[in-house]
Design a protein around this motif. Structure first.
Motif, PDB file in Angstrom:
ATOM      1  N   VAL A  11       0.872  -1.173   0.000  1.00  0.00           N
ATOM      2  CA  VAL A  11       0.000   0.000   0.000  1.00  0.00           C
ATOM      3  C   VAL A  11       0.909   1.222   0.000  1.00  0.00           C
ATOM      4  O   VAL A  11       1.641   1.458   0.956  1.00  0.00           O
ATOM      5  CB  VAL A  11      -0.946   0.016   1.225  1.00  0.00           C
ATOM      6  CG1 VAL A  11      -1.785   1.292   1.227  1.00  0.00           C
ATOM      7  CG2 VAL A  11      -1.831  -1.219   1.236  1.00  0.00           C
ATOM      8  N   ARG A  12       0.878   1.987  -1.099  1.00  0.00           N
ATOM      9  CA  ARG A  12       1.727   3.184  -1.218  1.00  0.00           C
ATOM     10  C   ARG A  12       1.041   4.433  -0.696  1.00  0.00           C
ATOM     11  O   ARG A  12       1.706   5.361  -0.255  1.00  0.00           O
ATOM     12  CB  ARG A  12       2.094   3.417  -2.686  1.00  0.00           C
ATOM     13  CG  ARG A  12       3.211   2.579  -3.178  1.00  0.00           C
ATOM     14  CD  ARG A  12       3.753   3.186  -4.459  1.00  0.00           C
ATOM     15  NE  ARG A  12       4.674   2.254  -5.094  1.00  0.00           N
ATOM     16  CZ  ARG A  12       4.990   2.294  -6.350  1.00  0.00           C
ATOM     17  NH1 ARG A  12       4.462   3.220  -7.144  1.00  0.00           N
ATOM     18  NH2 ARG A  12       5.829   1.424  -6.853  1.00  0.00           N
ATOM     19  N   LEU A  78       2.507  -3.561 -11.351  1.00  0.00           N
ATOM     20  CA  LEU A  78       1.104  -3.190 -11.488  1.00  0.00           C
ATOM     21  C   LEU A  78       0.747  -2.205 -10.393  1.00  0.00           C
ATOM     22  O   LEU A  78       1.146  -2.371  -9.231  1.00  0.00           O
ATOM     23  CB  LEU A  78       0.212  -4.426 -11.389  1.00  0.00           C
ATOM     24  CG  LEU A  78       0.508  -5.542 -12.390  1.00  0.00           C
ATOM     25  CD1 LEU A  78      -0.480  -6.678 -12.211  1.00  0.00           C
ATOM     26  CD2 LEU A  78       0.492  -5.012 -13.810  1.00  0.00           C
ATOM     27  N   VAL A  79       0.015  -1.178 -10.764  1.00  0.00           N
ATOM     28  CA  VAL A  79      -0.392  -0.136  -9.839  1.00  0.00           C
ATOM     29  C   VAL A  79      -1.906  -0.026  -9.889  1.00  0.00           C
ATOM     30  O   VAL A  79      -2.477   0.248 -10.951  1.00  0.00           O
ATOM     31  CB  VAL A  79       0.258   1.220 -10.201  1.00  0.00           C
ATOM     32  CG1 VAL A  79      -0.195   2.308  -9.249  1.00  0.00           C
ATOM     33  CG2 VAL A  79       1.775   1.098 -10.212  1.00  0.00           C
ATOM     34  N   ALA A  80      -2.544  -0.261  -8.746  1.00  0.00           N
ATOM     35  CA  ALA A  80      -4.001  -0.129  -8.646  1.00  0.00           C
ATOM     36  C   ALA A  80      -4.311   1.190  -7.951  1.00  0.00           C
ATOM     37  O   ALA A  80      -3.866   1.425  -6.824  1.00  0.00           O
ATOM     38  CB  ALA A  80      -4.593  -1.290  -7.853  1.00  0.00           C
ATOM     39  N   VAL A  81      -5.054   2.055  -8.643  1.00  0.00           N
ATOM     40  CA  VAL A  81      -5.418   3.363  -8.103  1.00  0.00           C
ATOM     41  C   VAL A  81      -6.932   3.372  -7.889  1.00  0.00           C
ATOM     42  O   VAL A  81      -7.698   3.282  -8.854  1.00  0.00           O
ATOM     43  CB  VAL A  81      -5.000   4.507  -9.044  1.00  0.00           C
ATOM     44  CG1 VAL A  81      -5.418   5.843  -8.465  1.00  0.00           C
ATOM     45  CG2 VAL A  81      -3.499   4.460  -9.302  1.00  0.00           C
ATOM     46  N   ALA A  82      -7.333   3.463  -6.635  1.00  0.00           N
ATOM     47  CA  ALA A  82      -8.752   3.452  -6.277  1.00  0.00           C
ATOM     48  C   ALA A  82      -9.219   4.862  -5.937  1.00  0.00           C
ATOM     49  O   ALA A  82      -8.533   5.589  -5.205  1.00  0.00           O
ATOM     50  CB  ALA A  82      -8.986   2.540  -5.072  1.00  0.00           C
ATOM     51  N   THR A  83     -10.370   5.235  -6.476  1.00  0.00           N
ATOM     52  CA  THR A  83     -10.980   6.533  -6.197  1.00  0.00           C
ATOM     53  C   THR A  83     -12.480   6.339  -5.974  1.00  0.00           C
ATOM     54  O   THR A  83     -13.078   5.424  -6.541  1.00  0.00           O
ATOM     55  CB  THR A  83     -10.765   7.528  -7.353  1.00  0.00           C
ATOM     56  OG1 THR A  83     -11.244   6.949  -8.562  1.00  0.00           O
ATOM     57  CG2 THR A  83      -9.293   7.899  -7.497  1.00  0.00           C
ATOM     58  N   GLU A 102       2.980   3.541 -12.690  1.00  0.00           N
ATOM     59  CA  GLU A 102       2.165   4.643 -12.159  1.00  0.00           C
ATOM     60  C   GLU A 102       1.426   5.418 -13.249  1.00  0.00           C
ATOM     61  O   GLU A 102       0.268   5.749 -13.110  1.00  0.00           O
ATOM     62  CB  GLU A 102       3.060   5.598 -11.359  1.00  0.00           C
ATOM     63  CG  GLU A 102       2.309   6.694 -10.645  1.00  0.00           C
ATOM     64  CD  GLU A 102       1.636   6.251  -9.350  1.00  0.00           C
ATOM     65  OE1 GLU A 102       0.564   6.768  -9.048  1.00  0.00           O
ATOM     66  OE2 GLU A 102       2.200   5.396  -8.658  1.00  0.00           O
ATOM     67  N   GLN A 103       2.098   5.698 -14.361  1.00  0.00           N
ATOM     68  CA  GLN A 103       1.485   6.477 -15.437  1.00  0.00           C
ATOM     69  C   GLN A 103       1.195   5.644 -16.681  1.00  0.00           C
ATOM     70  O   GLN A 103       0.845   6.182 -17.725  1.00  0.00           O
ATOM     71  CB  GLN A 103       2.412   7.645 -15.819  1.00  0.00           C
ATOM     72  CG  GLN A 103       2.720   8.590 -14.675  1.00  0.00           C
ATOM     73  CD  GLN A 103       1.481   9.257 -14.114  1.00  0.00           C
ATOM     74  OE1 GLN A 103       0.578   9.638 -14.852  1.00  0.00           O
ATOM     75  NE2 GLN A 103       1.428   9.386 -12.801  1.00  0.00           N
TER      76      GLN A 103
END
Length: 124
Positions: A11-12, A78-83, A102-103
């Motif tokens: 968790v970043r 892999l980067v999971a971005v939750a909003t 990330e991008q």
């Protein structure tokens, strides 16, 4: 050890407006086609969903959906971005994009809804 720890997730960032969880694909996470197993991507997205949805209230998943767009391979970060999409008193819906880096490009899109309780989650 949790399931997320077992898979090597980190968790970043964890705020009510944005949560970021990462994972590097290893050879053990590949399917018969030599690409990342769909369950691995789902687990990553689900972890980001669980973290963000439980920051301000106790929450349990009521419905989830994952669409796969592109494959991931061994060595990919892999980067999971939750909003949040909509957060109400008893229900909340979150969007999680799983990206290569990330991008990087979006590999999968996860949408999930939780049932919420008013009490904050227990510590520890």
């Amino acid at each position: 050890m949790s399931y997320a720890d077992f898979l090597g997730m980190t968790v970043r960032e964890a705020t009510p407006g944005r949560t970021v969880v990462t994972l590097t694909v290893t050879p053990r996470g590949l399917n018969v086609h030599g690409t990342a197993h769909g369950g691995l991507l789902f687990s990553l997205a689900d972890e980001a969903f669980a973290v963000i949805s439980n920051l301000e209230a106790q929450a349990v998943a009521a419905e989830t959906h994952l669409s796969f767009f592109r494959p991931a391979r061994a060595g990919d970060e892999l980067v999971a971005v939750a909003t949040p999409e909509r957060v109400g008193r008893t229900l909340a819906t979150y969007r999680v994009e799983v990206r290569r880096g990330e991008q990087g490009e979006v590999l999968a899109l996860f949408l999930g809804t939780v049932a919420r309780r008013e009490a904050p989650p227990p510590l520890g």
